[in-house]
Design a protein around this motif. Sequence first.
Motif, PDB file in Angstrom:
ATOM      1  N   THR A 701      15.774  46.307   2.234  1.00  0.00           N
ATOM      2  CA  THR A 701      15.359  46.124   3.604  1.00  0.00           C
ATOM      3  C   THR A 701      16.542  45.746   4.403  1.00  0.00           C
ATOM      4  O   THR A 701      16.878  46.304   5.321  1.00  0.00           O
ATOM      5  N   TRP A 702      17.455  45.008   3.661  1.00  0.00           N
ATOM      6  CA  TRP A 702      19.136  44.852   4.264  1.00  0.00           C
ATOM      7  C   TRP A 702      19.516  46.123   4.601  1.00  0.00           C
ATOM      8  O   TRP A 702      20.383  46.410   5.513  1.00  0.00           O
ATOM      9  N   ARG A 703      19.663  46.940   3.371  1.00  0.00           N
ATOM     10  CA  ARG A 703      20.243  48.247   3.423  1.00  0.00           C
ATOM     11  C   ARG A 703      19.606  49.065   4.723  1.00  0.00           C
ATOM     12  O   ARG A 703      20.621  49.864   5.333  1.00  0.00           O
ATOM     13  N   ALA A 704      18.349  49.321   4.685  1.00  0.00           N
ATOM     14  CA  ALA A 704      17.861  49.962   5.730  1.00  0.00           C
ATOM     15  C   ALA A 704      18.296  49.428   7.162  1.00  0.00           C
ATOM     16  O   ALA A 704      18.664  50.045   8.351  1.00  0.00           O
ATOM     17  N   GLN A 705      18.674  48.138   6.973  1.00  0.00           N
ATOM     18  CA  GLN A 705      19.072  47.533   8.544  1.00  0.00           C
ATOM     19  C   GLN A 705      20.632  48.080   8.675  1.00  0.00           C
ATOM     20  O   GLN A 705      20.851  48.409   9.972  1.00  0.00           O
ATOM     21  N   VAL A 706      21.119  48.180   7.743  1.00  0.00           N
ATOM     22  CA  VAL A 706      22.663  48.573   7.912  1.00  0.00           C
ATOM     23  C   VAL A 706      22.744  50.012   8.510  1.00  0.00           C
ATOM     24  O   VAL A 706      23.483  50.359   9.239  1.00  0.00           O
ATOM     25  N   LEU A 726      19.463  38.637  15.034  1.00  0.00           N
ATOM     26  CA  LEU A 726      18.704  37.590  14.312  1.00  0.00           C
ATOM     27  C   LEU A 726      18.150  36.567  15.495  1.00  0.00           C
ATOM     28  O   LEU A 726      18.180  36.941  16.843  1.00  0.00           O
ATOM     29  N   PRO A 727      16.934  35.878  15.166  1.00  0.00           N
ATOM     30  CA  PRO A 727      16.128  35.164  16.260  1.00  0.00           C
ATOM     31  C   PRO A 727      16.983  34.162  17.039  1.00  0.00           C
ATOM     32  O   PRO A 727      16.534  34.152  18.280  1.00  0.00           O
ATOM     33  N   ASP A 728      18.200  33.527  16.849  1.00  0.00           N
ATOM     34  CA  ASP A 728      18.989  32.947  17.508  1.00  0.00           C
ATOM     35  C   ASP A 728      20.028  33.745  18.512  1.00  0.00           C
ATOM     36  O   ASP A 728      20.773  33.126  19.066  1.00  0.00           O
ATOM     37  N   GLY A 729      19.901  34.991  18.321  1.00  0.00           N
ATOM     38  CA  GLY A 729      20.639  35.761  19.075  1.00  0.00           C
ATOM     39  C   GLY A 729      21.952  36.168  18.732  1.00  0.00           C
ATOM     40  O   GLY A 729      22.445  37.261  18.985  1.00  0.00           O
ATOM     41  N   ARG A 730      22.198  35.962  17.366  1.00  0.00           N
ATOM     42  CA  ARG A 730      23.381  36.412  16.832  1.00  0.00           C
ATOM     43  C   ARG A 730      23.205  37.827  16.161  1.00  0.00           C
ATOM     44  O   ARG A 730      21.842  38.010  15.846  1.00  0.00           O
ATOM     45  N   SER A 731      24.335  38.676  15.839  1.00  0.00           N
ATOM     46  CA  SER A 731      24.110  39.822  15.279  1.00  0.00           C
ATOM     47  C   SER A 731      24.286  39.603  13.572  1.00  0.00           C
ATOM     48  O   SER A 731      25.116  38.909  13.226  1.00  0.00           O
ATOM     49  N   ASP A 732      23.300  40.010  12.824  1.00  0.00           N
ATOM     50  CA  ASP A 732      23.435  39.612  11.288  1.00  0.00           C
ATOM     51  C   ASP A 732      24.599  40.636  10.718  1.00  0.00           C
ATOM     52  O   ASP A 732      24.970  41.539  11.393  1.00  0.00           O
ATOM     53  N   GLN A 733      25.315  39.803   9.706  1.00  0.00           N
ATOM     54  CA  GLN A 733      26.308  40.383   9.375  1.00  0.00           C
ATOM     55  C   GLN A 733      26.163  40.265   7.816  1.00  0.00           C
ATOM     56  O   GLN A 733      25.890  39.621   7.222  1.00  0.00           O
ATOM     57  N   PHE A 734      26.799  41.460   7.121  1.00  0.00           N
ATOM     58  CA  PHE A 734      26.812  41.722   5.721  1.00  0.00           C
ATOM     59  C   PHE A 734      28.068  42.139   5.414  1.00  0.00           C
ATOM     60  O   PHE A 734      29.024  42.756   5.989  1.00  0.00           O
ATOM     61  N   VAL A 735      28.860  41.553   3.956  1.00  0.00           N
ATOM     62  CA  VAL A 735      30.015  41.760   3.494  1.00  0.00           C
ATOM     63  C   VAL A 735      29.942  43.259   2.838  1.00  0.00           C
ATOM     64  O   VAL A 735      31.054  43.680   2.099  1.00  0.00           O
ATOM     65  N   GLU A 736      28.652  43.854   2.587  1.00  0.00           N
ATOM     66  CA  GLU A 736      28.755  45.006   1.841  1.00  0.00           C
ATOM     67  C   GLU A 736      27.775  45.960   2.399  1.00  0.00           C
ATOM     68  O   GLU A 736      26.954  45.368   3.333  1.00  0.00           O
ATOM     69  N   ASP A 737      27.475  47.154   2.037  1.00  0.00           N
ATOM     70  CA  ASP A 737      26.335  48.008   2.615  1.00  0.00           C
ATOM     71  C   ASP A 737      25.178  47.891   1.865  1.00  0.00           C
ATOM     72  O   ASP A 737      24.103  48.920   2.298  1.00  0.00           O
ATOM     73  N   MET A 738      25.142  47.260   0.688  1.00  0.00           N
ATOM     74  CA  MET A 738      23.811  46.984   0.153  1.00  0.00           C
ATOM     75  C   MET A 738      23.304  48.299  -0.369  1.00  0.00           C
ATOM     76  O   MET A 738      22.226  48.330  -0.957  1.00  0.00           O
ATOM     77  N   ALA A 739      24.221  49.239  -0.846  1.00  0.00           N
ATOM     78  CA  ALA A 739      24.036  50.507  -1.569  1.00  0.00           C
ATOM     79  C   ALA A 739      23.527  50.207  -2.886  1.00  0.00           C
ATOM     80  O   ALA A 739      22.877  51.338  -3.404  1.00  0.00           O
ATOM     81  N   PHE A 740      24.041  49.443  -3.472  1.00  0.00           N
ATOM     82  CA  PHE A 740      23.662  49.365  -5.054  1.00  0.00           C
ATOM     83  C   PHE A 740      22.897  48.091  -5.184  1.00  0.00           C
ATOM     84  O   PHE A 740      23.286  46.812  -4.894  1.00  0.00           O
ATOM     85  N   PRO A 741      21.857  48.327  -6.392  1.00  0.00           N
ATOM     86  CA  PRO A 741      20.967  47.030  -6.519  1.00  0.00           C
ATOM     87  C   PRO A 741      21.825  46.097  -7.723  1.00  0.00           C
ATOM     88  O   PRO A 741      22.779  46.653  -8.249  1.00  0.00           O
ATOM     89  N   VAL A 742      21.319  44.945  -7.653  1.00  0.00           N
ATOM     90  CA  VAL A 742      21.764  44.063  -8.582  1.00  0.00           C
ATOM     91  C   VAL A 742      21.009  44.281 -10.086  1.00  0.00           C
ATOM     92  O   VAL A 742      19.714  44.629  -9.968  1.00  0.00           O
ATOM     93  N   HIS A 743      21.744  44.536 -11.408  1.00  0.00           N
ATOM     94  CA  HIS A 743      21.087  44.734 -12.653  1.00  0.00           C
ATOM     95  C   HIS A 743      21.043  43.369 -13.420  1.00  0.00           C
ATOM     96  O   HIS A 743      21.747  42.497 -13.290  1.00  0.00           O
ATOM     97  N   ASP A 744      20.077  43.665 -14.445  1.00  0.00           N
ATOM     98  CA  ASP A 744      20.211  42.532 -15.325  1.00  0.00           C
ATOM     99  C   ASP A 744      21.052  42.813 -16.708  1.00  0.00           C
ATOM    100  O   ASP A 744      20.693  44.100 -17.280  1.00  0.00           O
ATOM    101  N   LEU A 745      22.170  42.292 -16.833  1.00  0.00           N
ATOM    102  CA  LEU A 745      23.150  42.609 -17.703  1.00  0.00           C
ATOM    103  C   LEU A 745      23.313  41.535 -18.943  1.00  0.00           C
ATOM    104  O   LEU A 745      24.149  41.351 -19.588  1.00  0.00           O
TER     105      LEU A 745
END
Length: 1446
Positions: A701-706, A726-745
């Motif tokens: 869902t964050w990837r879709a926002q980006v 965001l509800p408090d008026g700020r713009s949401d910020q991410f340090v990555e584009d969320m293109a890759f999922p996290v894996h169980d390694l």
Amino acid sequence: MPNEGEQEGQQQPREPLDEARNPFRAKCPDYRAFEWDDERQRLVAAGTVADDDEAVTHLVARWEERIALAKDDWLQRGGQQPPEGEPPADLPQARSRANSGASRRPSRAPSVVPDAPQANDDGDDSDPEDIRIPFGQAGPDFIADQPSLFAQNKITKREYIELYYFTVGARQRARRDQLALNEDVLTLERSSSSFALKTPVQASLEARRDDQLSWDEVMQARPQFLLWIEKLGWPPKWVKMHAAFFYRLDSHEMRSQPGGTEALALYQAKYRREWHISVTQRKLFDLSEINETAMQHIKTELIQTQLRGSLQQWQSEREALRSELKRRASSPPPAQSPTKRQKWQPPRTPSRFPSRRDHAAPSPQSGRSFRQGADGSALVICAICLGRHPLNEVSKCTLSVTWDGRPAACIRDGNGNPAVPTPVTPTDTVVRVAAATNTEPIGALVHRRSNPLTPLHADEWERLLRDSALLERYPRLVHWIRHGFITDIPPIYTTFTPPNSATLELHRGEFNRIVRHEFDSDCYIGPFSRSTLESLIGPFQSSPLSLVPKPHKEDVYRLVQNFSYPHTPSHGISSINSHINSDDWPCTWGTFDAFALLCWRLPPGSQGAVRDISEAYRQMPLHPSQWPGTVVRLGEDSFAVDPCASFGVASHAGAYGYLGDAFADILRFHGIGPIAKWVDDSVFLRILRAHLDDFNHRRSTWRAQVVRNGGRKQDGGRIWFGGDILPDGRSDQFVEDMAFPVHDLSGDSPRSADDLPYTYCLADIDRISNPLGIIWQREKDIPFSSRFPFTGFEWNLGDYSVAIPRKKAEKYIRAIDEWLLRRLHSLREVQKLHGKLWHASLVVQQGRGYLTSLESFLGLFHDSPFKPRTPPQSTASDLRWWRATLQRSDLHREIPGPREVWNPSAFSDASSGTGIGIILNGHWRAWRLLPGWRSDERDIGWAEAVGMELLVRSILSQGVSNLPLPDIQVFGDNRGVVEGWWKGRSRNRPTNVVFRRLAAFLEEHSTRIHTRYVESAHNPADGPSRGKFPPQRLLLPPLTLPSELQPFLVDFDSPFSAVERRLQESGQPLEALSKPSVSEAEAKRRHHNNCEYDNIQPWRGSFWSDLHDIDIQRIVDVTSQSWAESTAGTYGSGLLVFHVFCDARGVAEEQRTPAGELLILAFVASIAGAYSSSAILNYVNGVRAWHIIHGLEWTVDKDRLKAAINGASKLVPAALKKKKREPVTVALLHSLATQFDLTVPFDAAVWACMLVSFFSLARLGELTVKNQGAFKHALHPSRSSLRFEQHRGGSEVRCIFLPCTKAAPQGEDISFARQSSPIDPWSALDNHLQLNNLAEDPHIFAYKRHPTDAVGVPLTKPAFNKRMKAALTTISAPAIHGHSLRIGGTLEYLLRGLSFETVKAIGRWKSDAFTLYLRKHAQVLAPYLQDHTDTWTEVSCSVIQLPPVR
């Protein structure tokens, strides 16, 4: 008795005359030619002449004087004057030396024709005995070998010369030949009528053409070639062009391709010779511009030639093998030797230096292999220098070094026999402990050129980036790892070696230790003397070194290089960093807000680990083209080359961030994450495997926002990814584009029981980082835990809190204590302390209000940044508050994440003439301001802040437990207060005190407020603040005012004081007794923050007349219509500033009406430096307009006013100077075309408006409206304003009638024609009108909010700008403004060749004011500067007048 000179002259035979030197045949040079540009410019710069034409006249006169002297000397020496009418011969331009060999002239004859522009034409005729010898001063440490006299002569004549002459071997041979040359050996050279003696200067028999040189030889010769063409007088422009030519070849991407270096070498050989041919033919081109098409052709031909050669060699070897087999079959086998067979051993070659295979290209005439032998004319490898010699010359090689400067493995003794060289014990003990021979650093430098030193493994990086589909995102990385990073360090044209800091002498032992470490780790190459280093890499620039102590470590220092020195360019020298824009090197990094949002989103039980990369910058090798800018000065004449990236270069943080981003994305591709980084520190966050599916779902869902919000964004040098609001008026910020999922390694590597519940562990990171060559500083590893340090804070994922570590708080306390001990402080000290406390305020939010004193102090250094100053008086008390706060044990806060905000419909407002009002959920309360409140810097901003404080106190008076949420939204109509609260501080001292008090009150009640701006017209609290009260039944309960406010306001219904009653009786406002003390800066703030007076009518002058007030008012109303509404608003703002100035100076009303000349000049002087000159002129014009409306005499002298305005323009600080608006280009419009969905009504309207504005040169404000309720048919264009027009030749245009404009109140037309798709304004307008087919006659660019709407809304300028900004952000283009369309259209029409008068007519300019919009003068004026007759004839018919360049 004759003197000595005369006697010597009698003893010498008369010098034979060369008719070619006859001055009567001399022809005056063309001093207007390009080769004389530098000399003409030198004369103008020296003040000898005024302009270029006078310089030509001066040079011609000087030439005629010399010719006159030469003619007299010629006749005295027996020469003859040529017959009358015989044309003069073209004499050679180069001045030759006397052809008489060793003979000495009786007197020095003036030169007939100077060979090149020279600063001093007198030469040097001093007697050698008169030369002063500096006894006691030793010669240079190193004498660089010079190229041959033949090469120097070629350069002097500015002729083509092969690069071979500048290689190491060629210069050594030139030295050997020069020593062997007998100075008494002369040759006879025949002239037209006689013979002359001359020293033999000829080409080397061993010289090779440029197309026979290897790429290494070209790069080896480059610095010496550039050095000598500059030394022997080539024009600086030529030198810089050649330097740029070699620089661009050396940094060309083809170097990394197979056969690329051979293609680059051939390109150099072909195009450098071609350029010299073009000089003689006067058809010059820019050699530094690489012709990529030609480069590809050369590479293709090279590959084809190599293939043909390989085929021929294969065929030849095959035939030789067949012949050998036939011979063996027909011959008996040889007898076996009885001796014991010796074991073969491979030849020993040094591993640190390049092999000789690339030293010389094979001769094109010879296809013979090595084993077949060679004839006497072939070039063979020399066993001593490893270079190529003719077979009959190889035994004569007497060099002691190899071709690349390394010591030879063997030499020849006095008998010419091979011998082992005797080791030389070095006497130079510079900084390096293990001293080396003079040639060892040279060999290391040559070797490093093609072998960058880095632990990074390029092949593994390329494989992982390709497997991760990231090569396109990081296209330059692999090439840079292999060949070195190109970090925008500029080419160096002049050597500059400023001295280092005195701290190196104070800590000499520590400096030697650091430098020794750099040498031992092969990060430094050297040491070299200046002359040696110039011969190797050309001119270079060092930056001053200094030692600074490392924090928390006693007697440990860090070596810092100041690449920003010199801070101010002088004598053509500027700092390395001044050429680099760090914004061109963006990367991601975790800001406090972005990392806090990342942590807040982690599921329970998450952990973090921190790792530090060892010597991160030093792992990045620099490309050899960057080395001249990173040289390190070790001593007086001792230098080292630093071929690794270093701290301090403006681009290196971004370059390393580029590498770090690629590494982080590779890890993310393999399922490791989330990850954040700050320079070389990386924090690895991991979650419990039980939360993996839910967490990946949220990541999607964050990837879709980006993606929805435009993907990657850039602010300066930072890359980030935006989400929703965001509800408090700020713009949401991410340090990555969320293109890759996290894996169980968990099953990919062995792990402990503590690691097993989590998705990955440190071993999984090492499994990827080790093959890449990433070296971690293991002793600094912070293992996985719920608590970990990052960016100077301690993050706790257990209770989701962030804290200031105790050690850091104590460090800040010590810094405050040291500050308070000193009275004076430098700018650097202020910046350091402010940075520390600003960092702490991210946790101690209340502390932002206690930073204002330091921030005011920072503003005092603008004119003298290095002069210590005394801080403001309030600084000490602010720092004591900080000291007490940092001693607390609870320096932590909740990790800030998205917050739900409660909106209780809370509004506040203040009126300077009445008081303060608040509205809370429809209920109200008001207070009355007491006379005298406006004093001690209190102003309307202070009153607005007090209103916000009273509003918050009223909300919390109901009880915190009754609040739905702890975050409350409040509204106000003063931007200075609303946006000041976002920052937590205000520059106005009383307002900042209110902020501090309110922050403490909110912290006490564990609540937060979120301020929002509302326009005054929509602020329900505006009425109560002006005495217009709602019904009493809606009255809020009374509040107990803080003691600090009680002297300045009372409840609205409190009895009037005696002073208030007296003011009421006299009809004066309640604020009449207030004596405002308002600075000009504050007046400017009011001007930008909704000042109360928006035009010039409300101001009243103190004059009288017998006419009725109604008649006078009618006069004022009619006269006021002379100015446009926007102009009247600007003038009204100027009147506000003028009256504030008069109030502050105590100027009575009678002295302002009319205003005397001295008062106006004093007004201008008081605001000079705080406003731009145009703003000051507008303000003065506003006062003048006020005089005109009210019939007052204006007595200000125009010349004195003009002088004052001009003086004020020079005092304007750089911060107030607006940058020129960049033009919108056709290329940018094509890029923007992809960002608009023309099936969407709003996009269709904006796109049509944009193209119409661009091609009609219309002002954006003429095609849009201020707000949706401002549309009027009498003022704005509608659908009925559109019509067609046609030229009798058939050309069609569309016209739009503008009913009213600033320059034409009666209305005027704009027009535009068809253009090429997809930027055709006709098609765009037709699409808009068809899609937004509204029933009535609306605004021409009105659009539907919904497809079914019958009534549209007019296109407003803010809506247009917002949509334009979004489109520009998506394509990563810089922001532009609405006026950029008009500027861009002007430029486009000029570049198409339209005359300036035509463009002036299209843009409806009545004067030459449109020249202010001109950009790219060189492109516009290029057609008019050509010397081609056909080009000039074509453009001259359309040129009427050229505007001046501003």
